[in-house]
Design a protein around this motif. Structure first.
Motif, PDB file in Angstrom:
ATOM      1  N   HIS A  26       0.832  -1.192   0.000  1.00 37.67           N
ATOM      2  CA  HIS A  26       0.000   0.000   0.000  1.00 37.67           C
ATOM      3  C   HIS A  26       0.876   1.256   0.000  1.00 37.67           C
ATOM      4  O   HIS A  26       2.038   1.236   0.435  1.00 37.67           O
ATOM      5  N   GLN A  27       0.309   2.338  -0.479  1.00 37.44           N
ATOM      6  CA  GLN A  27       0.924   3.647  -0.327  1.00 37.44           C
ATOM      7  C   GLN A  27       0.529   4.238   1.013  1.00 37.44           C
ATOM      8  O   GLN A  27      -0.534   3.934   1.530  1.00 37.44           O
ATOM      9  N   PRO A  28       1.386   5.065   1.634  1.00 35.56           N
ATOM     10  CA  PRO A  28       2.646   5.612   1.116  1.00 35.56           C
ATOM     11  C   PRO A  28       3.862   4.741   1.370  1.00 35.56           C
ATOM     12  O   PRO A  28       4.978   5.119   1.014  1.00 35.56           O
ATOM     13  N   TRP A  29       3.681   3.554   1.977  1.00 36.80           N
ATOM     14  CA  TRP A  29       4.821   2.724   2.336  1.00 36.80           C
ATOM     15  C   TRP A  29       5.636   2.302   1.121  1.00 36.80           C
ATOM     16  O   TRP A  29       6.865   2.227   1.190  1.00 36.80           O
ATOM     17  N   ALA A  30       4.968   2.030   0.004  1.00 32.97           N
ATOM     18  CA  ALA A  30       5.681   1.569  -1.193  1.00 32.97           C
ATOM     19  C   ALA A  30       6.672   2.619  -1.692  1.00 32.97           C
ATOM     20  O   ALA A  30       7.842   2.320  -1.947  1.00 32.97           O
ATOM     21  N   SER A  31       6.210   3.861  -1.826  1.00 29.74           N
ATOM     22  CA  SER A  31       7.107   4.909  -2.322  1.00 29.74           C
ATOM     23  C   SER A  31       8.206   5.239  -1.321  1.00 29.74           C
ATOM     24  O   SER A  31       9.348   5.521  -1.707  1.00 29.74           O
ATOM     25  N   LEU A  32       7.889   5.208  -0.042  1.00 31.53           N
ATOM     26  CA  LEU A  32       8.906   5.486   0.969  1.00 31.53           C
ATOM     27  C   LEU A  32      10.035   4.459   0.909  1.00 31.53           C
ATOM     28  O   LEU A  32      11.206   4.790   1.141  1.00 31.53           O
ATOM     29  N   LEU A  33       9.712   3.232   0.560  1.00 28.81           N
ATOM     30  CA  LEU A  33      10.730   2.190   0.443  1.00 28.81           C
ATOM     31  C   LEU A  33      11.602   2.419  -0.789  1.00 28.81           C
ATOM     32  O   LEU A  33      12.829   2.381  -0.723  1.00 28.81           O
ATOM     33  N   VAL A  34      10.968   2.683  -1.926  1.00 26.87           N
ATOM     34  CA  VAL A  34      11.701   2.863  -3.172  1.00 26.87           C
ATOM     35  C   VAL A  34      12.556   4.132  -3.138  1.00 26.87           C
ATOM     36  O   VAL A  34      13.610   4.195  -3.787  1.00 26.87           O
ATOM     37  N   HIS A  35      12.132   5.136  -2.380  1.00 29.17           N
ATOM     38  CA  HIS A  35      12.896   6.383  -2.274  1.00 29.17           C
ATOM     39  C   HIS A  35      13.991   6.314  -1.208  1.00 29.17           C
ATOM     40  O   HIS A  35      14.657   7.318  -0.937  1.00 29.17           O
ATOM     41  N   GLY A  36      14.184   5.166  -0.591  1.00 27.05           N
ATOM     42  CA  GLY A  36      15.276   4.992   0.343  1.00 27.05           C
ATOM     43  C   GLY A  36      15.026   5.554   1.723  1.00 27.05           C
ATOM     44  O   GLY A  36      15.934   5.557   2.568  1.00 27.05           O
ATOM     45  N   ILE A  37      13.820   6.034   1.988  1.00 22.75           N
ATOM     46  CA  ILE A  37      13.489   6.553   3.319  1.00 22.75           C
ATOM     47  C   ILE A  37      13.167   5.395   4.255  1.00 22.75           C
ATOM     48  O   ILE A  37      13.651   5.332   5.387  1.00 22.75           O
ATOM     49  N   HIS A  56       5.673  -2.829  -6.014  1.00 22.52           N
ATOM     50  CA  HIS A  56       4.473  -2.395  -6.740  1.00 22.52           C
ATOM     51  C   HIS A  56       3.510  -1.749  -5.766  1.00 22.52           C
ATOM     52  O   HIS A  56       3.319  -2.239  -4.648  1.00 22.52           O
ATOM     53  N   ALA A  57       2.922  -0.629  -6.159  1.00 26.22           N
ATOM     54  CA  ALA A  57       1.958   0.080  -5.314  1.00 26.22           C
ATOM     55  C   ALA A  57       0.548  -0.406  -5.616  1.00 26.22           C
ATOM     56  O   ALA A  57       0.118  -0.405  -6.771  1.00 26.22           O
ATOM     57  N   ALA A  58      -0.165  -0.817  -4.585  1.00 27.52           N
ATOM     58  CA  ALA A  58      -1.552  -1.273  -4.738  1.00 27.52           C
ATOM     59  C   ALA A  58      -2.454  -0.102  -5.126  1.00 27.52           C
ATOM     60  O   ALA A  58      -2.038   1.056  -5.152  1.00 27.52           O
ATOM     61  N   SER A  59      -3.703  -0.392  -5.415  1.00 22.07           N
ATOM     62  CA  SER A  59      -4.594   0.615  -5.987  1.00 22.07           C
ATOM     63  C   SER A  59      -5.362   1.433  -4.951  1.00 22.07           C
ATOM     64  O   SER A  59      -6.148   2.303  -5.315  1.00 22.07           O
ATOM     65  N   LYS A  60      -5.149   1.168  -3.678  1.00 20.40           N
ATOM     66  CA  LYS A  60      -5.839   1.956  -2.660  1.00 20.40           C
ATOM     67  C   LYS A  60      -5.217   3.348  -2.570  1.00 20.40           C
ATOM     68  O   LYS A  60      -4.015   3.493  -2.356  1.00 20.40           O
ATOM     69  N   VAL A  61      -6.044   4.382  -2.715  1.00 17.21           N
ATOM     70  CA  VAL A  61      -5.565   5.755  -2.638  1.00 17.21           C
ATOM     71  C   VAL A  61      -5.272   6.107  -1.173  1.00 17.21           C
ATOM     72  O   VAL A  61      -6.152   5.996  -0.326  1.00 17.21           O
ATOM     73  N   PRO A  62      -4.055   6.513  -0.857  1.00 16.61           N
ATOM     74  CA  PRO A  62      -3.754   6.877   0.530  1.00 16.61           C
ATOM     75  C   PRO A  62      -4.402   8.200   0.892  1.00 16.61           C
ATOM     76  O   PRO A  62      -4.372   9.145   0.105  1.00 16.61           O
ATOM     77  N   ASP A  63      -4.999   8.275   2.072  1.00 13.92           N
ATOM     78  CA  ASP A  63      -5.589   9.555   2.469  1.00 13.92           C
ATOM     79  C   ASP A  63      -4.520  10.447   3.077  1.00 13.92           C
ATOM     80  O   ASP A  63      -3.428  10.013   3.437  1.00 13.92           O
ATOM     81  N   GLU A  64      -4.847  11.714   3.170  1.00 21.00           N
ATOM     82  CA  GLU A  64      -3.881  12.698   3.644  1.00 21.00           C
ATOM     83  C   GLU A  64      -3.413  12.408   5.070  1.00 21.00           C
ATOM     84  O   GLU A  64      -2.251  12.621   5.408  1.00 21.00           O
ATOM     85  N   PRO A  93       1.985   7.420  -6.356  1.00 22.08           N
ATOM     86  CA  PRO A  93       1.145   6.814  -7.400  1.00 22.08           C
ATOM     87  C   PRO A  93       0.617   5.457  -6.980  1.00 22.08           C
ATOM     88  O   PRO A  93       1.230   4.742  -6.179  1.00 22.08           O
ATOM     89  N   ILE A  94      -0.523   5.106  -7.510  1.00 19.09           N
ATOM     90  CA  ILE A  94      -1.154   3.825  -7.202  1.00 19.09           C
ATOM     91  C   ILE A  94      -1.212   2.953  -8.449  1.00 19.09           C
ATOM     92  O   ILE A  94      -1.108   3.442  -9.574  1.00 19.09           O
ATOM     93  N   SER A  95      -1.364   1.653  -8.234  1.00 15.50           N
ATOM     94  CA  SER A  95      -1.464   0.674  -9.324  1.00 15.50           C
ATOM     95  C   SER A  95      -0.275   0.775 -10.275  1.00 15.50           C
ATOM     96  O   SER A  95      -0.429   0.667 -11.483  1.00 15.50           O
ATOM     97  N   ARG A  96       0.895   0.980  -9.722  1.00  9.48           N
ATOM     98  CA  ARG A  96       2.086   1.178 -10.543  1.00  9.48           C
ATOM     99  C   ARG A  96       3.266   0.366 -10.002  1.00  9.48           C
ATOM    100  O   ARG A  96       3.421   0.206  -8.790  1.00  9.48           O
TER     101      ARG A  96
END
Length: 320
Positions: A26-37, A56-64, A93-96
Protein backbone atom coordinates in the motif's frame (compact mmCIF):
# COMPACT_ATOMS: atom_id res chain seq x y z
CA UNK A 1 2.14 -16.65 -4.12
CA UNK A 2 4.42 -17.40 -7.03
CA UNK A 3 3.26 -15.99 -10.31
CA UNK A 4 4.59 -16.46 -13.83
CA UNK A 5 7.86 -14.86 -14.76
CA UNK A 6 11.15 -15.33 -16.50
CA UNK A 7 14.45 -13.81 -17.46
CA UNK A 8 17.33 -12.90 -15.23
CA UNK A 9 16.38 -11.36 -11.91
CA UNK A 10 19.02 -8.79 -11.06
CA UNK A 11 21.32 -8.78 -8.05
CA UNK A 12 21.49 -11.41 -5.37
CA UNK A 13 20.31 -14.98 -5.45
CA UNK A 14 16.57 -15.29 -4.80
CA UNK A 15 15.54 -18.65 -3.45
CA UNK A 16 13.00 -21.16 -4.67
CA UNK A 17 11.24 -20.42 -7.95
CA UNK A 18 11.54 -16.65 -7.70
CA UNK A 19 13.20 -15.15 -10.77
CA UNK A 20 12.03 -11.55 -10.73
CA UNK A 21 10.30 -11.36 -7.34
CA UNK A 22 7.86 -8.54 -6.66
CA UNK A 23 5.88 -7.38 -3.64
CA UNK A 24 2.69 -5.31 -3.73
CA UNK A 25 2.41 -2.75 -0.95
CA UNK A 26 0.00 0.00 0.00
CA UNK A 27 0.92 3.65 -0.33
CA UNK A 28 2.65 5.61 1.12
CA UNK A 29 4.82 2.72 2.34
CA UNK A 30 5.68 1.57 -1.19
CA UNK A 31 7.11 4.91 -2.32
CA UNK A 32 8.91 5.49 0.97
CA UNK A 33 10.73 2.19 0.44
CA UNK A 34 11.70 2.86 -3.17
CA UNK A 35 12.90 6.38 -2.27
CA UNK A 36 15.28 4.99 0.34
CA UNK A 37 13.49 6.55 3.32
CA UNK A 38 12.05 3.27 4.54
CA UNK A 39 14.80 0.75 5.20
CA UNK A 40 12.88 -1.99 7.01
CA UNK A 41 9.99 -3.88 5.46
CA UNK A 42 7.92 -5.40 8.24
CA UNK A 43 5.95 -8.63 7.94
CA UNK A 44 4.62 -11.44 10.11
CA UNK A 45 6.59 -13.93 7.99
CA UNK A 46 10.29 -14.08 7.09
CA UNK A 47 11.55 -13.01 3.69
CA UNK A 48 11.69 -15.95 1.26
CA UNK A 49 14.23 -14.22 -1.01
CA UNK A 50 17.53 -12.41 -1.04
CA UNK A 51 18.52 -9.97 -3.72
CA UNK A 52 16.42 -7.71 -5.90
CA UNK A 53 12.77 -7.27 -4.92
CA UNK A 54 10.50 -5.21 -7.17
CA UNK A 55 8.00 -2.94 -5.43
CA UNK A 56 4.47 -2.40 -6.74
CA UNK A 57 1.96 0.08 -5.31
CA UNK A 58 -1.55 -1.27 -4.74
CA UNK A 59 -4.59 0.62 -5.99
CA UNK A 60 -5.84 1.96 -2.66
CA UNK A 61 -5.56 5.76 -2.64
CA UNK A 62 -3.75 6.88 0.53
CA UNK A 63 -5.59 9.55 2.47
CA UNK A 64 -3.88 12.70 3.64
CA UNK A 65 -3.95 11.63 7.29
CA UNK A 66 -2.10 8.40 6.50
CA UNK A 67 0.54 10.21 4.48
CA UNK A 68 1.02 12.77 7.23
CA UNK A 69 1.27 10.09 9.93
CA UNK A 70 3.97 8.18 8.07
CA UNK A 71 5.94 11.27 7.08
CA UNK A 72 5.84 12.44 10.71
CA UNK A 73 7.04 9.02 11.82
CA UNK A 74 10.06 9.10 9.53
CA UNK A 75 10.88 12.71 10.42
CA UNK A 76 11.08 11.71 14.06
CA UNK A 77 13.11 8.52 13.69
CA UNK A 78 15.61 10.22 11.36
CA UNK A 79 15.91 13.10 13.83
CA UNK A 80 17.22 10.55 16.33
CA UNK A 81 20.28 10.32 14.08
CA UNK A 82 20.48 14.06 13.51
CA UNK A 83 18.82 14.19 10.07
CA UNK A 84 16.16 16.89 9.90
CA UNK A 85 15.90 17.77 6.21
CA UNK A 86 14.01 14.79 4.79
CA UNK A 87 12.63 15.17 1.28
CA UNK A 88 9.56 13.03 0.80
CA UNK A 89 8.12 11.91 -2.55
CA UNK A 90 5.99 14.56 -4.23
CA UNK A 91 3.59 11.91 -5.48
CA UNK A 92 2.36 8.54 -4.20
CA UNK A 93 1.15 6.81 -7.40
CA UNK A 94 -1.15 3.83 -7.20
CA UNK A 95 -1.46 0.67 -9.32
CA UNK A 96 2.09 1.18 -10.54
CA UNK A 97 5.38 -0.66 -10.53
CA UNK A 98 7.65 1.82 -8.73
CA UNK A 99 11.14 0.32 -8.66
CA UNK A 100 13.10 -2.13 -6.58
CA UNK A 101 15.32 -2.64 -3.54
CA UNK A 102 17.81 -5.29 -2.42
CA UNK A 103 16.75 -7.56 0.42
CA UNK A 104 20.00 -8.44 2.18
CA UNK A 105 18.63 -10.20 5.25
CA UNK A 106 15.74 -10.77 7.61
CA UNK A 107 15.76 -10.72 11.41
CA UNK A 108 13.18 -10.72 14.16
CA UNK A 109 11.94 -7.41 15.50
CA UNK A 110 13.49 -7.95 18.91
CA UNK A 111 16.83 -8.75 17.29
CA UNK A 112 16.78 -5.54 15.27
CA UNK A 113 15.98 -3.56 18.42
CA UNK A 114 19.15 -4.89 20.06
CA UNK A 115 21.43 -4.64 17.01
CA UNK A 116 23.80 -1.88 18.03
CA UNK A 117 25.69 -2.03 14.72
CA UNK A 118 22.85 -0.21 12.93
CA UNK A 119 21.64 3.35 13.55
CA UNK A 120 19.06 3.99 16.27
CA UNK A 121 16.50 5.19 13.75
CA UNK A 122 16.68 1.91 11.85
CA UNK A 123 16.07 0.00 15.08
CA UNK A 124 12.96 2.10 15.67
CA UNK A 125 11.58 1.01 12.31
CA UNK A 126 11.33 -2.58 13.48
CA UNK A 127 7.72 -2.70 14.68
CA UNK A 128 6.83 -6.18 13.35
CA UNK A 129 7.60 -9.85 13.96
CA UNK A 130 10.02 -10.07 11.03
CA UNK A 131 12.08 -7.23 9.59
CA UNK A 132 13.27 -7.45 5.99
CA UNK A 133 16.51 -5.48 5.66
CA UNK A 134 16.51 -3.31 2.55
CA UNK A 135 19.36 -1.60 0.71
CA UNK A 136 20.16 -0.04 -2.68
CA UNK A 137 16.79 1.47 -3.66
CA UNK A 138 16.17 2.15 -7.33
CA UNK A 139 13.15 3.83 -8.86
CA UNK A 140 11.61 3.73 -12.29
CA UNK A 141 11.95 6.99 -14.22
CA UNK A 142 8.31 6.55 -15.16
CA UNK A 143 6.25 4.09 -13.08
CA UNK A 144 3.87 2.12 -15.23
CA UNK A 145 0.60 0.39 -14.65
CA UNK A 146 0.28 -3.23 -13.64
CA UNK A 147 -1.75 -5.26 -11.20
CA UNK A 148 -0.52 -6.88 -8.04
CA UNK A 149 -0.92 -10.08 -6.05
CA UNK A 150 -0.50 -11.22 -2.47
CA UNK A 151 2.81 -12.26 -1.00
CA UNK A 152 5.91 -12.42 -3.19
CA UNK A 153 5.29 -13.24 -6.86
CA UNK A 154 7.27 -13.15 -10.10
CA UNK A 155 7.02 -10.30 -12.54
CA UNK A 156 5.99 -11.32 -16.02
CA UNK A 157 8.93 -11.49 -18.37
CA UNK A 158 7.80 -8.60 -20.59
CA UNK A 159 7.26 -6.37 -17.55
CA UNK A 160 10.68 -7.20 -16.17
CA UNK A 161 12.40 -6.56 -19.51
CA UNK A 162 10.77 -3.15 -19.77
CA UNK A 163 11.29 -2.17 -16.13
CA UNK A 164 14.96 -3.09 -15.83
CA UNK A 165 15.80 -0.54 -18.55
CA UNK A 166 14.14 2.34 -16.74
CA UNK A 167 15.80 2.19 -13.31
CA UNK A 168 17.82 4.94 -11.66
CA UNK A 169 19.63 4.65 -8.33
CA UNK A 170 18.30 6.53 -5.31
CA UNK A 171 20.42 7.95 -2.51
CA UNK A 172 18.42 7.75 0.70
CA UNK A 173 18.88 10.25 3.53
CA UNK A 174 20.80 7.69 5.62
CA UNK A 175 21.71 4.58 3.62
CA UNK A 176 22.45 1.55 5.77
CA UNK A 177 24.80 -1.34 5.06
CA UNK A 178 23.68 -4.39 7.01
CA UNK A 179 26.71 -6.63 7.68
CA UNK A 180 26.32 -10.26 6.62
CA UNK A 181 27.79 -12.78 9.08
CA UNK A 182 28.98 -14.76 6.06
CA UNK A 183 29.36 -12.60 2.92
CA UNK A 184 29.43 -15.72 0.75
CA UNK A 185 26.04 -16.85 2.05
CA UNK A 186 23.21 -14.40 1.24
CA UNK A 187 21.00 -16.19 3.78
CA UNK A 188 23.49 -15.89 6.66
CA UNK A 189 21.59 -12.86 7.99
CA UNK A 190 18.37 -14.57 9.00
CA UNK A 191 16.11 -14.82 12.06
CA UNK A 192 18.24 -15.89 14.99
CA UNK A 193 21.56 -14.87 13.48
CA UNK A 194 21.87 -11.65 15.50
CA UNK A 195 21.08 -13.48 18.72
CA UNK A 196 23.87 -15.95 17.93
CA UNK A 197 26.34 -13.18 17.08
CA UNK A 198 25.53 -11.11 20.13
CA UNK A 199 23.97 -13.46 22.70
CA UNK A 200 24.16 -10.92 25.53
CA UNK A 201 22.60 -8.07 23.59
CA UNK A 202 19.45 -6.55 24.96
CA UNK A 203 16.96 -4.24 23.31
CA UNK A 204 18.45 -0.77 23.28
CA UNK A 205 16.75 1.71 25.53
CA UNK A 206 16.42 4.52 23.00
CA UNK A 207 15.16 7.60 24.75
CA UNK A 208 11.83 8.54 23.23
CA UNK A 209 10.63 12.12 23.28
CA UNK A 210 6.93 12.85 23.44
CA UNK A 211 6.94 13.74 19.73
CA UNK A 212 8.71 10.50 18.82
CA UNK A 213 6.31 8.43 20.90
CA UNK A 214 3.37 10.20 19.26
CA UNK A 215 4.80 9.60 15.79
CA UNK A 216 5.27 5.89 16.50
CA UNK A 217 1.71 5.63 17.78
CA UNK A 218 0.45 7.49 14.71
CA UNK A 219 2.31 5.17 12.35
CA UNK A 220 0.87 2.11 14.07
CA UNK A 221 -2.62 3.57 13.90
CA UNK A 222 -2.19 4.34 10.20
CA UNK A 223 -1.31 0.72 9.48
CA UNK A 224 -4.47 -0.60 11.16
CA UNK A 225 -6.74 1.06 8.58
CA UNK A 226 -6.40 -1.93 6.25
CA UNK A 227 -9.23 -4.00 7.63
CA UNK A 228 -12.08 -5.95 6.08
CA UNK A 229 -14.18 -2.81 5.70
CA UNK A 230 -13.84 -3.11 1.91
CA UNK A 231 -14.47 -6.83 1.95
CA UNK A 232 -17.80 -6.54 0.19
CA UNK A 233 -16.04 -5.06 -2.84
CA UNK A 234 -13.41 -7.76 -3.08
CA UNK A 235 -13.31 -10.79 -5.32
CA UNK A 236 -11.87 -13.90 -3.70
CA UNK A 237 -9.68 -16.16 -5.82
CA UNK A 238 -8.59 -19.46 -4.23
CA UNK A 239 -4.88 -20.04 -3.74
CA UNK A 240 -3.31 -21.62 -6.79
CA UNK A 241 -5.69 -20.00 -9.27
CA UNK A 242 -4.25 -18.50 -12.46
CA UNK A 243 -2.76 -15.03 -12.18
CA UNK A 244 -5.86 -13.30 -13.49
CA UNK A 245 -8.76 -11.40 -12.02
CA UNK A 246 -11.97 -13.27 -12.72
CA UNK A 247 -14.80 -10.97 -13.59
CA UNK A 248 -17.89 -11.06 -15.74
CA UNK A 249 -17.87 -9.17 -19.04
CA UNK A 250 -19.87 -6.27 -17.61
CA UNK A 251 -17.16 -5.39 -15.11
CA UNK A 252 -13.92 -6.51 -16.73
CA UNK A 253 -13.36 -3.24 -18.60
CA UNK A 254 -13.99 -1.03 -15.59
CA UNK A 255 -11.54 -3.08 -13.52
CA UNK A 256 -8.84 -2.69 -16.21
CA UNK A 257 -7.31 -5.84 -14.82
CA UNK A 258 -5.90 -3.74 -12.01
CA UNK A 259 -6.27 -5.26 -8.59
CA UNK A 260 -5.19 -4.56 -5.07
CA UNK A 261 -4.65 -6.42 -1.87
CA UNK A 262 -7.44 -6.46 0.68
CA UNK A 263 -7.68 -8.05 4.09
CA UNK A 264 -9.75 -11.17 4.57
CA UNK A 265 -11.39 -12.52 7.71
CA UNK A 266 -8.21 -14.27 8.83
CA UNK A 267 -5.78 -11.58 7.69
CA UNK A 268 -4.32 -8.77 9.69
CA UNK A 269 -2.27 -5.70 8.89
CA UNK A 270 1.36 -5.49 9.79
CA UNK A 271 2.56 -2.37 11.55
CA UNK A 272 4.04 -0.77 8.44
CA UNK A 273 0.98 -0.83 6.21
CA UNK A 274 1.66 -4.05 4.33
CA UNK A 275 -0.78 -6.90 4.44
CA UNK A 276 -0.25 -10.27 6.05
CA UNK A 277 -2.09 -13.14 4.39
CA UNK A 278 -3.26 -16.47 5.74
CA UNK A 279 -2.23 -17.80 2.30
CA UNK A 280 -5.56 -19.55 1.81
CA UNK A 281 -7.24 -17.02 -0.39
CA UNK A 282 -6.47 -13.88 -2.31
CA UNK A 283 -8.68 -10.85 -2.55
CA UNK A 284 -8.68 -8.19 -5.18
CA UNK A 285 -10.37 -4.80 -5.27
CA UNK A 286 -11.40 -2.76 -8.29
CA UNK A 287 -9.10 0.04 -9.34
CA UNK A 288 -9.92 3.40 -7.81
CA UNK A 289 -8.88 6.71 -9.29
CA UNK A 290 -6.58 9.03 -7.39
CA UNK A 291 -8.38 11.74 -5.46
CA UNK A 292 -5.33 13.40 -3.95
CA UNK A 293 -2.62 15.57 -5.42
CA UNK A 294 -0.12 13.12 -3.97
CA UNK A 295 -1.24 10.50 -6.49
CA UNK A 296 -1.34 12.55 -9.68
CA UNK A 297 1.17 12.19 -12.48
CA UNK A 298 3.59 15.14 -12.61
CA UNK A 299 2.88 17.78 -15.20
CA UNK A 300 4.60 17.15 -18.50
CA UNK A 301 4.72 13.41 -17.98
CA UNK A 302 1.10 12.42 -18.34
CA UNK A 303 0.97 13.12 -22.07
CA UNK A 304 3.86 13.15 -24.54
CA UNK A 305 7.48 14.16 -24.07
CA UNK A 306 9.84 11.59 -22.55
CA UNK A 307 6.83 9.62 -21.43
CA UNK A 308 5.96 8.67 -25.03
CA UNK A 309 9.55 7.79 -25.81
CA UNK A 310 9.76 5.51 -22.79
CA UNK A 311 6.31 4.10 -23.53
CA UNK A 312 7.50 2.90 -26.92
CA UNK A 313 9.96 0.61 -25.19
CA UNK A 314 7.36 -1.01 -22.97
CA UNK A 315 6.07 -3.32 -25.70
CA UNK A 316 2.42 -2.87 -25.12
CA UNK A 317 2.57 -2.12 -21.40
CA UNK A 318 0.38 0.65 -20.02
CA UNK A 319 2.51 3.40 -18.48
CA UNK A 320 1.12 6.00 -16.10
Amino acid sequence: MRGGGGGGGGGGNPSGNYRNPCLTMHQPWASLLVHGIKRIEGRSWPSPIRGRLWIHAASKVPDEATIKAMEDFYREIYAVNGITDLKFPEHYPISRLLGCIEVVGCVRGEELASWEMVPEGVRLEGQTDFCWLCEQPQKLLIPFEMRGYQRVYNLEKKIYEAAVRGLVSVEGPLPVKFPLPNPRDPFSLKPGSISVQFPKSKASDIEKSSSLSAAIAGARAAATQFTKKDENLSMVIPNGAPDTVRTDQSTSKSLKEDAMLDTNINERSSNDGTLVSNDKEQSFLPKCEASSSHNKTPAGVERGGPHKIFAASLRGLKPS
